[in-house]
Design a protein around this motif. Structure first.
Motif, PDB file in Angstrom:
ATOM      1  N   GLN A  36       0.830  -1.188   0.000  1.00  0.00           N
ATOM      2  CA  GLN A  36       0.000   0.000   0.000  1.00  0.00           C
ATOM      3  C   GLN A  36       0.875   1.252   0.000  1.00  0.00           C
ATOM      4  O   GLN A  36       1.958   1.264   0.595  1.00  0.00           O
ATOM      5  CB  GLN A  36      -0.921   0.014   1.219  1.00  0.00           C
ATOM      6  N   ALA A  37       0.392   2.289  -0.655  1.00  0.00           N
ATOM      7  CA  ALA A  37       1.158   3.531  -0.741  1.00  0.00           C
ATOM      8  C   ALA A  37       1.294   4.157   0.641  1.00  0.00           C
ATOM      9  O   ALA A  37       0.302   4.287   1.373  1.00  0.00           O
ATOM     10  CB  ALA A  37       0.469   4.499  -1.696  1.00  0.00           C
ATOM     11  N   ARG A  39       1.755   7.092   3.514  1.00  0.00           N
ATOM     12  CA  ARG A  39       1.230   8.451   3.628  1.00  0.00           C
ATOM     13  C   ARG A  39       2.345   9.468   3.840  1.00  0.00           C
ATOM     14  O   ARG A  39       2.174  10.664   3.591  1.00  0.00           O
ATOM     15  CB  ARG A  39       0.252   8.526   4.793  1.00  0.00           C
ATOM     16  N   GLY A  60       8.024  10.095  -9.393  1.00  0.00           N
ATOM     17  CA  GLY A  60       7.203   8.922  -9.588  1.00  0.00           C
ATOM     18  C   GLY A  60       7.724   7.998 -10.675  1.00  0.00           C
ATOM     19  O   GLY A  60       8.776   8.254 -11.281  1.00  0.00           O
ATOM     20  N   LEU A  85       2.808  12.550   1.462  1.00  0.00           N
ATOM     21  CA  LEU A  85       2.605  12.141   0.076  1.00  0.00           C
ATOM     22  C   LEU A  85       1.122  12.251  -0.286  1.00  0.00           C
ATOM     23  O   LEU A  85       0.258  12.254   0.597  1.00  0.00           O
ATOM     24  CB  LEU A  85       3.092  10.698  -0.122  1.00  0.00           C
ATOM     25  N   LYS A  88      -3.257   9.067  -3.238  1.00  0.00           N
ATOM     26  CA  LYS A  88      -3.181   7.933  -4.153  1.00  0.00           C
ATOM     27  C   LYS A  88      -1.886   8.006  -4.943  1.00  0.00           C
ATOM     28  O   LYS A  88      -1.612   9.009  -5.601  1.00  0.00           O
ATOM     29  CB  LYS A  88      -4.373   7.920  -5.099  1.00  0.00           C
ATOM     30  N   LEU A  89      -1.128   6.937  -4.882  1.00  0.00           N
ATOM     31  CA  LEU A  89       0.103   6.831  -5.652  1.00  0.00           C
ATOM     32  C   LEU A  89      -0.021   5.672  -6.625  1.00  0.00           C
ATOM     33  O   LEU A  89      -0.494   4.586  -6.270  1.00  0.00           O
ATOM     34  CB  LEU A  89       1.310   6.601  -4.737  1.00  0.00           C
ATOM     35  N   GLN A  91       1.148   2.565  -9.003  1.00  0.00           N
ATOM     36  CA  GLN A  91       2.099   1.490  -8.773  1.00  0.00           C
ATOM     37  C   GLN A  91       3.394   1.771  -9.530  1.00  0.00           C
ATOM     38  O   GLN A  91       3.388   2.341 -10.615  1.00  0.00           O
ATOM     39  CB  GLN A  91       1.508   0.151  -9.230  1.00  0.00           C
ATOM     40  N   TYR A  94       9.448   4.701  -6.859  1.00  0.00           N
ATOM     41  CA  TYR A  94       9.554   6.127  -6.547  1.00  0.00           C
ATOM     42  C   TYR A  94      10.967   6.423  -6.048  1.00  0.00           C
ATOM     43  O   TYR A  94      11.552   5.643  -5.281  1.00  0.00           O
ATOM     44  CB  TYR A  94       8.532   6.539  -5.495  1.00  0.00           C
ATOM     45  N   SER A 115       9.224   1.013  -3.872  1.00  0.00           N
ATOM     46  CA  SER A 115       8.233   0.663  -4.889  1.00  0.00           C
ATOM     47  C   SER A 115       6.889   0.383  -4.236  1.00  0.00           C
ATOM     48  O   SER A 115       6.823  -0.174  -3.135  1.00  0.00           O
ATOM     49  CB  SER A 115       8.688  -0.557  -5.694  1.00  0.00           C
ATOM     50  N   VAL A 116       5.833   0.774  -4.938  1.00  0.00           N
ATOM     51  CA  VAL A 116       4.465   0.541  -4.487  1.00  0.00           C
ATOM     52  C   VAL A 116       3.820  -0.488  -5.412  1.00  0.00           C
ATOM     53  O   VAL A 116       3.717  -0.258  -6.622  1.00  0.00           O
ATOM     54  CB  VAL A 116       3.642   1.841  -4.497  1.00  0.00           C
TER      55      VAL A 116
END
Length: 601
Positions: A36-37, A39, A60, A85, A88-89, A91, A94, A115-116
């Motif tokens: 999960q991205a 925060r 990104g 952040l 929503k990021l 996938q 980063y 990485s997400v």
């Protein structure tokens, strides 16, 4: 009162820390893959750090910059830096570039990635920006050197006039004024360059009013402002001193001059290595004493050289016979203070004897010690000529005290040349007047050599104060980032194909998880000679267990777009395996390096 005010101004918020901040850990971890991205992005350092408007730059998977919030300290802890952040990021991978200011005023920077959801399949290296503008850095270093040099001259010339008490101080007036103006100008330049130096931008940013305002709220900026205020007080003191001739006022002048000199030295100690690390109060006291002793000795050498050049008449020569021995005693005391404080500061900065040759800080310290050794050798010769000048004057004083008064009109008493106690007044008159011209000329030459070597010592000192201390470097190396894999699973493999290119020389970071019997995962990332990530055509890894004659087992790494990995390496036995890493940087250039790897049962 004056020193107390400066202490309150400069030491507010000072806390023990390791000189030069080093990154202790990141959240998310460097190179990690999270589902999960996050925060926030949080960095933890080995000491308190100052934040900039652009402390974080997050890029990104599409290599565009991600909009972030304002950098803050996490949970109010001054040794952390955090940035928010977006909700929503996408996938992918980063890249986070960061820049903060250490408690000892030096900016530090770096970059890491996470990485997400999945890792990005990109082979393009993201430009995270330069860590320092060369012109800004050069101007800042030049101003720092001039400030050290001017401070040494200012303190040394004034101390020479007050402590050695030459009859004629006219030779010192212009150099004293030049030292004051140079210190004032270099301090103003350092104050203006502070913001672009911290941000790594060009000198034009020095004229940004908002950036200058931020400088005036930080400890380095406050130290420079305090130095400017003290310089104004020094100017008033020197003006007052030039109009006072009463010897009874000398103790007052010495007390005021000492307080002002200590205040000036404190503006360096409060904003550099001494202000952060172990034993901060003792370190700052040692730093102030070290700077004062350096100024009294090195600046005094210049004052002595200038005064010797003016000692041409008989009265001036006799005066120098008194002044030179006084300075010799003061110089010896200064060298003693320098030796004691220097040993302490070296221990505090090095941490171990091996760091003398194994770190840049240690090698610079060795260069400084070598220069100081040359300086002491020259000082030894200077003391030799000083003794030649001082001895006849002492004989003359003894002769005057022992002379028996004669009746008026009686012939003058004349000692024979062979009688002990007093020299022959005819044959030895030049010596009794403070030494022959050849002796004074040799003393001037040896002092000139001391002055030249002292300038080199100051230059090395300037570079040394901007270098990461070995103790802090070792502490950072011992601090494993939070959540990192055990040390046995992370292997650094240096390689050099001999091509001289950025990718032809560097390191491969190999992560072996879980480094146990059975299935293992491997990730290999290559970094070039500039420490930045590089893309190479191939990384191949094989494993051999010589004691059981097993292998080689090819890991069969695949290119994942910027790094190489596999999740299916079967190592069937426990033991000390040989991991052979082959790095190919072109169709014809490759190199293989072997490392021992412990595989647990």
């Amino acid at each position: 009162m004056l020193l107390g005010a400066v202490l309150v101004l400069l030491l507010a918020g000072a806390a023990p820390a390791s000189a030069h901040a080093a990154l202790r850990g990141t959240d998310p971890d460097d190179g990690s893959l999270v589902r999960q991205a996050p925060r926030h992005v949080t960095l933890t350092f080995t000491e308190s750090v100052g934040l900039l408007d652009d402390s974080f730059r997050v890029f990104g998977p599409d290599q565009h910059r991600v909009h972030t919030g304002q950098a803050t300290h996490a949970d109010g802890r001054s040794d952390t830096a955090r940035v928010g952040l977006p909700g929503k990021l996408a996938q992918g991978t980063y890249t986070v570039a960061w820049r903060v200011v250490s408690a000892d005023s030096h900016p530090v920077s770096g970059a890491f990635s996470f990485s997400v959801g999945k890792r990005s399949a990109t082979t393009v290296q993201i430009d995270t920006g330069s860590t320092e503008d060369p012109l800004t850095g050069g101007l800042n270093d030049a101003a720092r050197y001039l400030a050290y040099l001017a401070a040494a001259l200012l303190v040394g010339l004034a101390a020479f006039a007050l402590l050695c008490r030459p009859a004629d101080t006219s030779a010192l007036r212009r150099p004293l004024a030049a030292a004051w103006w140079t210190l004032l100008g270099s301090t103003l330049v350092l104050l203006l360059l502070r913001a672009p130096y911290e941000a790594g931008t060009g000198p034009a940013a020095a004229f940004d009013a908002s950036a200058l305002g931020r400088t005036l709220t930080g400890r380095p900026g406050l130290a420079l402002v305090a130095r400017l205020v003290l310089l104004l007080l020094v100017a008033a003191f020197l003006l007052w001193l030039s109009r006072r001739r009463d010897p009874k006022e000398r103790p007052v002048a010495l007390a005021i001059g000492t307080a002002l000199a200590a205040g000036l030295a404190l503006t360096w100690a409060a904003a550099e290595h001494a202000s952060a690390g172990i034993q901060v109060p003792l370190a700052m006291t040692s730093s102030v004493l070290h700077l004062l002793a350096m100024g009294v000795w090195l600046g005094g050498l210049v004052a002595l050289l200038l005064t010797l050049r003016r000692s041409t008449g008989d009265d001036a020569v006799n005066d120098m016979a008194e002044v030179v021995p006084r300075f010799s005693r003061i110089a010896f005391a200064s060298v003693t203070v320098l030796a004691v404080t220097g040993v302490y500061q070296s221990w505090r900065g090095l941490g171990s004897l091996s760091a003398l040759t194994g770190t840049s800080y240690g090698r610079l310290l060795l260069a400084k010690l070598a220069a100081v050794a040359v300086l002491l050798l020259a000082a030894r010769y200077s003391r030799r000529w000083t003794a030649w000048i001082a001895a006849p004057a002492a004989v003359t004083r003894a002769a005057v005290q022992e002379r028996v008064p004669q009746p008026v009109g009686a012939p003058a008493e004349h000692d024979g040349p062979g009688e002990p106690g007093t020299p022959d007044r005819t044959a030895e008159e030049p010596a009794a007047s403070g030494g022959d011209p050849d002796t004074r000329r040799r003393l001037r030459r040896s002092v000139l050599v001391e002055v030249a070597v002292a300038a080199v010592v100051l230059m090395i000192t300037t570079v040394l104060t901007g270098t990461l201390p070995a103790r802090a470097q070792a502490e950072a190396a011992r601090q494993a980032p939070a959540g990192a894999l055990p040390p046995t699973t992370l292997i650094t493999v240096p390689y050099d194909t001999g091509t001289g290119s950025v990718s032809g020389r560097g390191t491969v970071q190999v992560t072996l998880d879980p480094a146990r019997v059975g299935e293992n995962g491997i990730q290999a990332v290559a970094a070039g000679s500039d420490k930045g990530l590089v893309v190479v055509p191939e990384i191949r890894i094989t494993f051999t267990l010589p004691s059981r004659k097993v292998g080689p087992i090819d890991a069969e790494l695949t290119d994942q777009g910027g790094y190489w990995s596999t999740n299916s390496v079967n190592l069937p036995l426990a033991g000390n395996w040989t991991m052979k890493t082959t790095v190919r940087v072109s169709d014809v250039d490759q190199v293989s390096v072997e490392r021992r790897v412990r595989i647990a049962p």
